[in-house]
Design an enzyme around this catalytic site. Structure first.
Site, PDB file in Angstrom:
ATOM      1  N   ASP A 190       7.362  -0.460  -3.492  1.00 17.70           N
ATOM      2  CA  ASP A 190       6.598  -1.659  -3.160  1.00 17.70           C
ATOM      3  C   ASP A 190       6.440  -2.512  -4.408  1.00 17.70           C
ATOM      4  OD1 ASP A 190       4.869  -3.634  -2.391  1.00 17.70           O
ATOM      5  OD2 ASP A 190       3.523  -2.310  -1.286  1.00 17.70           O
ATOM      6  N   HIS A 195       0.409  -6.608  -7.121  1.00 16.01           N
ATOM      7  CA  HIS A 195      -0.074  -5.377  -7.737  1.00 16.01           C
ATOM      8  C   HIS A 195       0.305  -5.247  -9.216  1.00 16.01           C
ATOM      9  CE1 HIS A 195      -0.953  -4.450  -3.618  1.00 16.01           C
ATOM     10  NE2 HIS A 195       0.334  -4.571  -3.291  1.00 16.01           N
TER      11      HIS A 195
END
Length: 290
Positions: A190, A195
């Protein structure tokens, strides 16, 4: 409206081959904080190839392909700003234990587009099977801010189960999140910049990069397996949660666990951020087991 509901729901299922090795499993486990203390026999189940067991939530990254949120945004008819996208919830059903190494075919399709007024919710279902049959089914609920209001159906409430019992939890577990946890977890596939990239995170409305929801999801399942299921992840049949708020690298997660006490093999869980006065992180969380 950037989401063409008719086109998105009419899009045919997409299938892709996925494969994984013990190294992929070990990397995932490290990405959710396994291996502390490094010599603990219980932790070696997650980190040492000669004893390796697979935490069932590994299914959400198996094959290091696109996570469900990204797959949902690539469906024909969906054209939205990624900075407006959040992972709203996740459900995983295990048909049998995930093997330490394997090859499978994962088939995904959009099953619903819901109008929540100030947002749209896309529901992406993925089914994985190998030569021996079905392995798991997962459902990602993708929240797109600012894309609702076209008069579509709201769909069912996100709450699928009643709230936890009104009594103290049976167990309370605290799990510190490393400052570099999101950077390590993202190596399992991911690569959403939310993030890792401070600038992108600010554009999305956060003061700094947030921890992957599915990282918190894995940390929480590990806590349940280790404390209530004797470290045996094969006992997990299903696992569902709603992502109620962000967690940030460097925080501590407080995981409250209740047995249902109703004759059903089901565990209720809530997760909060200790340093932010128990701000909600995971809610409506249930682990079904045998």
């Amino acid at each position: 409206m950037p989401i063409d509901v008719a086109a998105a729901l009419a899009a045919p299922p997409r299938s892709a081959g996925v494969s994984w090795t013990p190294k992929d499993v070990q990397l995932y486990h490290l990405g959710i904080g396994a291996g502390v203390p490094a010599t603990d026999p219980g932790e070696l189940r997650y980190t040492l190839e000669s004893r390796l067991h697979v935490l069932p939530s590994f299914a959400t990254v198996a094959g290091a392909g696109e996570p469900g949120v990204i797959r949902g945004l690539s469906v024909p008819g969906v054209d939205v700003d990624p900075a407006r996208v959040l992972h709203g919830g996740q459900t995983l059903v295990l048909h049998r234990p995930v093997p330490v190494a394997g090859e499978a075919v994962a088939t995904s399709r959009l099953t619903a587009v819901r109008d929540k007024g100030n947002a749209a919710v896309l529901v992406l279902r993925t089914e994985a099977a190998d030569a021996d049959g079905p392995l798991w089914t997962e459902e990602a609920r993708i929240f797109v801010r600012g894309e609702g209001g076209w008069g579509g159906g709201r769909g069912p409430s996100a709450r699928r189960f009643p709230p936890p019992p009104e009594r103290p939890p049976d167990r309370v577990v605290e799990r510190p999140v490393r400052e570099d946890q999101a950077l390590l977890y993202r190596l399992s596939g991911d690569l959403n910049p939310l993030h890792a990239d401070p600038g992108f995170a600010r554009r999305a409305g956060f003061e700094r990069p947030v921890l992957h929801g599915l990282c918190t999801y894995g940390i929480t399942l590990k806590a349940v397996v280790d404390t209530l299921l004797g470290g045996d992840g094969t006992r997990v049949h299903a696992y569902a949660t709603r992502f109620a708020g962000p967690a940030f690298p460097g925080e501590t997660l407080r995981i409250r666990i209740w047995g249902t006490g109703d004759g059903v093999e089901r565990v209720r869980v809530s997760v909060t951020a200790v340093e932010r006065d128990d701000a909600p992180v995971l809610a409506d969380t249930v682990v079904s087991h045998g």
